[in-house]
Design a protein around this motif. Structure first.
Motif, PDB file in Angstrom:
ATOM      1  N   ASP A 138       0.822  -1.219   0.000  1.00 40.16           N
ATOM      2  CA  ASP A 138       0.000   0.000   0.000  1.00 40.16           C
ATOM      3  C   ASP A 138       0.853   1.265   0.000  1.00 40.16           C
ATOM      4  OD1 ASP A 138      -2.338  -1.574   0.122  1.00 40.16           O
ATOM      5  OD2 ASP A 138      -2.162  -1.720   2.306  1.00 40.16           O
ATOM      6  N   GLY A 139       1.954   1.232  -0.757  1.00 35.57           N
ATOM      7  CA  GLY A 139       2.802   2.413  -0.888  1.00 35.57           C
ATOM      8  C   GLY A 139       3.697   2.694   0.297  1.00 35.57           C
ATOM      9  N   VAL A 140       3.902   1.702   1.164  1.00 34.69           N
ATOM     10  CA  VAL A 140       4.747   1.880   2.342  1.00 34.69           C
ATOM     11  C   VAL A 140       5.801   0.782   2.380  1.00 34.69           C
ATOM     12  CG1 VAL A 140       4.832   1.920   4.863  1.00 34.69           C
ATOM     13  CG2 VAL A 140       2.925   3.002   3.670  1.00 34.69           C
ATOM     14  N   ALA A 141       7.064   1.170   2.444  1.00 34.30           N
ATOM     15  CA  ALA A 141       8.170   0.217   2.559  1.00 34.30           C
ATOM     16  C   ALA A 141       8.595   0.115   4.015  1.00 34.30           C
ATOM     17  CB  ALA A 141       9.349   0.664   1.693  1.00 34.30           C
ATOM     18  N   ARG A 142       8.816  -1.123   4.460  1.00 38.52           N
ATOM     19  CA  ARG A 142       9.224  -1.361   5.840  1.00 38.52           C
ATOM     20  C   ARG A 142      10.439  -2.277   5.880  1.00 38.52           C
ATOM     21  NH1 ARG A 142       4.924   0.361   9.025  1.00 38.52           N
ATOM     22  NH2 ARG A 142       2.920   0.500   7.937  1.00 38.52           N
ATOM     23  N   GLY A 143      11.143  -2.201   7.000  1.00 37.82           N
ATOM     24  CA  GLY A 143      12.313  -3.046   7.202  1.00 37.82           C
ATOM     25  C   GLY A 143      13.350  -2.304   8.020  1.00 37.82           C
ATOM     26  N   PRO A 144      14.290  -3.010   8.635  1.00 42.16           N
ATOM     27  CA  PRO A 144      15.281  -2.368   9.499  1.00 42.16           C
ATOM     28  C   PRO A 144      16.210  -1.434   8.730  1.00 42.16           C
ATOM     29  CG  PRO A 144      15.796  -4.692   9.163  1.00 42.16           C
ATOM     30  CD  PRO A 144      14.434  -4.468   8.593  1.00 42.16           C
ATOM     31  N   GLY A 145      16.171  -0.171   9.087  1.00 41.13           N
ATOM     32  CA  GLY A 145      17.025   0.822   8.437  1.00 41.13           C
ATOM     33  C   GLY A 145      16.451   1.413   7.172  1.00 41.13           C
ATOM     34  N   VAL A 146      15.219   1.053   6.825  1.00 37.48           N
ATOM     35  CA  VAL A 146      14.642   1.539   5.565  1.00 37.48           C
ATOM     36  C   VAL A 146      14.491   3.057   5.567  1.00 37.48           C
ATOM     37  CG1 VAL A 146      12.244   1.217   6.311  1.00 37.48           C
ATOM     38  CG2 VAL A 146      12.789   1.107   3.889  1.00 37.48           C
ATOM     39  N   PHE A 147      14.129   3.627   6.717  1.00 31.86           N
ATOM     40  CA  PHE A 147      13.929   5.076   6.848  1.00 31.86           C
ATOM     41  C   PHE A 147      15.216   5.762   7.266  1.00 31.86           C
ATOM     42  CE2 PHE A 147      12.159   8.616   9.610  1.00 31.86           C
ATOM     43  CZ  PHE A 147      11.708   9.405   8.576  1.00 31.86           C
ATOM     44  N   ASP A 148      15.949   5.123   8.155  1.00 34.89           N
ATOM     45  CA  ASP A 148      17.195   5.698   8.689  1.00 34.89           C
ATOM     46  C   ASP A 148      18.348   4.759   8.384  1.00 34.89           C
ATOM     47  OD1 ASP A 148      19.056   7.178  10.053  1.00 34.89           O
ATOM     48  OD2 ASP A 148      18.322   6.646  12.050  1.00 34.89           O
ATOM     49  N   MET A 149      19.042   4.938   7.224  1.00 38.46           N
ATOM     50  CA  MET A 149      18.665   5.866   6.181  1.00 38.46           C
ATOM     51  C   MET A 149      18.935   5.300   4.792  1.00 38.46           C
ATOM     52  SD  MET A 149      21.832   8.556   5.977  1.00 38.46           S
ATOM     53  CE  MET A 149      21.518   8.642   4.227  1.00 38.46           C
ATOM     54  N   LYS A 150      18.574   4.019   4.630  1.00 37.02           N
ATOM     55  CA  LYS A 150      18.924   3.352   3.380  1.00 37.02           C
ATOM     56  C   LYS A 150      18.129   3.880   2.192  1.00 37.02           C
ATOM     57  CE  LYS A 150      21.120  -0.552   5.536  1.00 37.02           C
ATOM     58  NZ  LYS A 150      21.354  -2.009   5.574  1.00 37.02           N
ATOM     59  N   ALA A 151      16.896   4.318   2.416  1.00 34.99           N
ATOM     60  CA  ALA A 151      16.159   4.934   1.312  1.00 34.99           C
ATOM     61  C   ALA A 151      16.840   6.226   0.874  1.00 34.99           C
ATOM     62  CB  ALA A 151      14.713   5.199   1.715  1.00 34.99           C
ATOM     63  N   GLY A 152      17.445   6.948   1.814  1.00 36.03           N
ATOM     64  CA  GLY A 152      18.177   8.165   1.459  1.00 36.03           C
ATOM     65  C   GLY A 152      19.346   7.873   0.541  1.00 36.03           C
ATOM     66  N   LEU A 153      20.050   6.750   0.773  1.00 35.81           N
ATOM     67  CA  LEU A 153      21.163   6.379  -0.101  1.00 35.81           C
ATOM     68  C   LEU A 153      20.662   6.060  -1.502  1.00 35.81           C
ATOM     69  CD1 LEU A 153      23.297   4.102   2.270  1.00 35.81           C
ATOM     70  CD2 LEU A 153      23.568   6.547   1.806  1.00 35.81           C
ATOM     71  N   VAL A 154      19.571   5.316  -1.568  1.00 29.46           N
ATOM     72  CA  VAL A 154      19.008   4.975  -2.885  1.00 29.46           C
ATOM     73  C   VAL A 154      18.614   6.243  -3.634  1.00 29.46           C
ATOM     74  CG1 VAL A 154      17.056   3.864  -4.041  1.00 29.46           C
ATOM     75  CG2 VAL A 154      18.236   2.690  -2.174  1.00 29.46           C
ATOM     76  N   GLN A 155      17.928   7.145  -2.964  1.00 28.20           N
ATOM     77  CA  GLN A 155      17.513   8.395  -3.600  1.00 28.20           C
ATOM     78  C   GLN A 155      18.717   9.207  -4.057  1.00 28.20           C
ATOM     79  OE1 GLN A 155      13.573   8.713  -0.708  1.00 28.20           O
ATOM     80  NE2 GLN A 155      14.948  10.455  -0.816  1.00 28.20           N
ATOM     81  N   MET A 156      19.770   9.223  -3.253  1.00 27.85           N
ATOM     82  CA  MET A 156      20.969   9.976  -3.611  1.00 27.85           C
ATOM     83  C   MET A 156      21.596   9.439  -4.890  1.00 27.85           C
ATOM     84  SD  MET A 156      24.521  10.310  -1.460  1.00 27.85           S
ATOM     85  CE  MET A 156      24.806   8.538  -1.583  1.00 27.85           C
ATOM     86  N   PHE A 157      21.795   8.135  -4.975  1.00 29.55           N
ATOM     87  CA  PHE A 157      22.409   7.553  -6.168  1.00 29.55           C
ATOM     88  C   PHE A 157      21.561   7.810  -7.414  1.00 29.55           C
ATOM     89  CE2 PHE A 157      24.626   4.314  -3.268  1.00 29.55           C
ATOM     90  CZ  PHE A 157      25.830   4.997  -3.305  1.00 29.55           C
ATOM     91  N   HIS A 158      20.247   7.665  -7.279  1.00 30.52           N
ATOM     92  CA  HIS A 158      19.383   7.862  -8.443  1.00 30.52           C
ATOM     93  C   HIS A 158      19.316   9.337  -8.844  1.00 30.52           C
ATOM     94  CE1 HIS A 158      17.599   3.877  -9.315  1.00 30.52           C
ATOM     95  NE2 HIS A 158      18.050   3.613  -8.094  1.00 30.52           N
ATOM     96  N   ALA A 159      19.411  10.239  -7.876  1.00 28.50           N
ATOM     97  CA  ALA A 159      19.432  11.668  -8.211  1.00 28.50           C
ATOM     98  C   ALA A 159      20.698  12.016  -8.977  1.00 28.50           C
ATOM     99  CB  ALA A 159      19.326  12.507  -6.941  1.00 28.50           C
ATOM    100  N   LEU A 160      21.830  11.527  -8.519  1.00 28.08           N
ATOM    101  CA  LEU A 160      23.092  11.834  -9.193  1.00 28.08           C
ATOM    102  C   LEU A 160      23.141  11.214 -10.582  1.00 28.08           C
ATOM    103  CD1 LEU A 160      25.632  11.498  -6.239  1.00 28.08           C
ATOM    104  CD2 LEU A 160      24.637  13.577  -7.208  1.00 28.08           C
TER     105      LEU A 160
END
Length: 360
Positions: free
Chosen positions: A84-106
Motif C-alpha cells: 500500500d505504498g509503504v516500505a518497511r524493514g530495518p534501516g529503511v527510513f534511517d537511512m537506506k532509502a536516502g542512499l538509494v535516492q541519492m544515487f538515483h538523483a546523481l
C-alpha cells in the motif's frame, strides 16, 4: 529504486558488527558503481568501512551512512516489505532509502564534476572513526547535503541540537550491609543525590544561555551483592543543547560537581560529541532548495529544527553550509514502525538533483 532499497535493507548492517558493515559497504559500493559509473574509494578505519566517491575538485558534499541501530537477525521479525505504498524493514527510513535516492538523483545529472559522495559506517554510534574524514571533506566544499530522513511531513532539517555524552562514576567504600554499614560509603546513595540535582543543572544552563537544553539520565548501575554497601556506582547522561554556549555551560557545571558525602569521590568522563547545527548554516541552502522545489512543481518546502543529531552537525561545525533531512519521507527511525512512503521517493530524487545543479 524499490529493488535497490530491498537490496540494501536485506543486507543487515548493525553498527557494532564490523563484518556486517563491511558486507553492507560492498552492496552500497556496487549500487554506486552502477549508477555513478565509477567505483568508490573504500576506507577502513578502526575496523569500520566507509565509502567515498570524488569527481573533479569537490564543491558539493553528499553525506550519508549505511550502518543501522538494528541488531543482526532483525529481518526475521521485521522483514522488508512494500504494501500500500509503504516500505518497511530495518534501516529503511534511517537511512537506506536516502542512499538509494541519492544515487538515483546523481544518475540524472549530465555530469558529476565537483561532487563528492561520502557514505560512512558508524554514524549511529557517534562517528568516532569517520569524524575526521567528514570534517576534512566538508572544509573543502561550499555545501553539504545530508541524506538523513526528513522530519514529519517531509520537512527539511535546518537545525539540530548538539550532543554530549557523560559518564559519572562514584567511588565509595564497601562494607557489610548488615554488620557494619556505617563503615561504608554508599556509592549508590551518593549517586542518587547527583541524579536528583540534575534538574537544577538544567535550570542553571537555561538561566545562562536560554531554553532548549536537556540532560537525560540513561544507564545506571551500582553495587555487587545484596549484602554489601556499594563501593561504586555509575550513571550515563545524554545531553542535547541548542547552542555551543549551552554545550560549554553543561560541561563546566558537570565538571564542577563535588561529592555530597566527604568520603566519596566523583569522576566525570566524556564530553561534547557533536556541535549544534545552527539554523544560520542552513538558511541560504534551504531558500535555494525551496526555489528549486517551486520551480519544479514540488514546493513550497517546509523546514524544522530537531533534537536528534547527525553527521551534518560536523559539517556545519567546520563552517560548511549544511542542509539536512533531504532523504526519505516516512517515520519511525529506530522504532518498530519504521517505514518509508514510496510515492515520495521520486520527487525527493528530483529535488536533490535540481539542488545539486543549482549549487554547482
Amino acid at each position: 529504486m524499490l529493488d535497490d532499497l530491498e537490496e540494501l535493507v536485506t543486507c543487515e548492517s548493525y553498527s557494532a558488527d564490523h563484518a556486517a558493515v563491511a558486507r553492507s559497504a560492498r552492496v552500497v559500493a556496487e549500487q554506486g558503481r552502477r549508477l555513478l559509473g565509477a567505483p568508490p574509494r573504500t576506507l577502513v578505519t578502526g575496523g569500520v568501512t566507509h565509502l567515498q566517491w570524488s569527481f573533479g575538485t569537490p564543491r558539493v558534499l553528499l553525506l550519508g551512512h549505511h550502518d543501522t541501530v538494528w541488531p543482526m537477525g532483525t529481518l526475521k521479525t521485521h522483514p522488508f516489505s512494500v504494501r500500500d505504498g509503504v516500505a518497511r524493514g530495518p534501516g529503511v527510513f534511517d537511512m537506506k532509502a536516502g542512499l538509494v535516492q541519492m544515487f538515483h538523483a546523481l544518475a540524472l545529472l549530465p555530469s558529476l564534476d565537483g561532487i563528492c559522495v561520502l557514505v560512512t559506517g558508524d554514524e549511529e554510534v557517534g562517528s568516532d572513526t569517520s569524524r575526521a574524514l567528514i570534517e576534512d571533506t566538508a572544509r573543502a566544499c561550499r555545501a553539504a547535503l545530508v541524506l538523513e530522513a526528513a522530519a514529519a511531513g517531509g520537512a527539511l532539517k535546518t537545525g539540530r541540537k548538539g550532543v554530549s555524552h557523560y559518564d559519572l562514576a562514584v567511588h565509595g567504600r564497601a562494607a557489610h550491609s548488615g554488620l557494619e554499614p556505617e563503615k561504608g560509603v554508599n556509592a549508590a546513595t551518593e549517586l542518587a543525590h547527583h541524579l536528583l540535582a540534575l534538574r537544577h543543572l538544567t535550570d542553571a544552563v537555561t538561566a545562562r544561555t536560554g531554553p532548549g537544553t536537556t540532560v537525560t539520565p540513561t544507564v545506571m548501575s551500582a553495587g555487587t551483592t545484596t549484602n554489601t554497601v556499594p563501593a561504586r556506582a555509575e550513571l550515563s547522561l545524554d545531553v542535547r543543547v541548542p547552542t555551543r554556549a549551552a554545550q560549554e555551560a553543561v560541561d563546566d557545571l558537570l565538571r564542577g560537581l563535588t561529592p555530597h558525602h566527604p568520603g566519596a569521590r566523583l569522576e566525570v568522563g566524556g564530553g561534547p560529541n557533536r556541535p549544534p547545527l545552527d539554523t544560520d548554516s542552513s538558511q541560504q541552502l534551504f531558500a535555494l532548495a525551496d526555489e528549486v522545489a517551486i520551480r519544479s512543481g514540488l514546493g513550497p518546502l517546509r523546514q524544522t529544527s530537531v533534537g536528534g543529531a547527525s553527521d551534518g552537525n560536523y559539517t556545519a561545525g567546520v563552517g560548511c553550509p549544511t542542509l539536512d533531512g533531504l532523504g526519505a519521507v516516512g517515520d519511525g527511525a529506530h522504532a518498530d514502525h519504521e517505514h518509508v512512503v514510496t510515492a515520495a521517493m521520486p520527487p525527493r530524487v528530483q529535488l536533490l538533483a535540481g539542488l545539486v545543479e543549482a549549487i554547482r
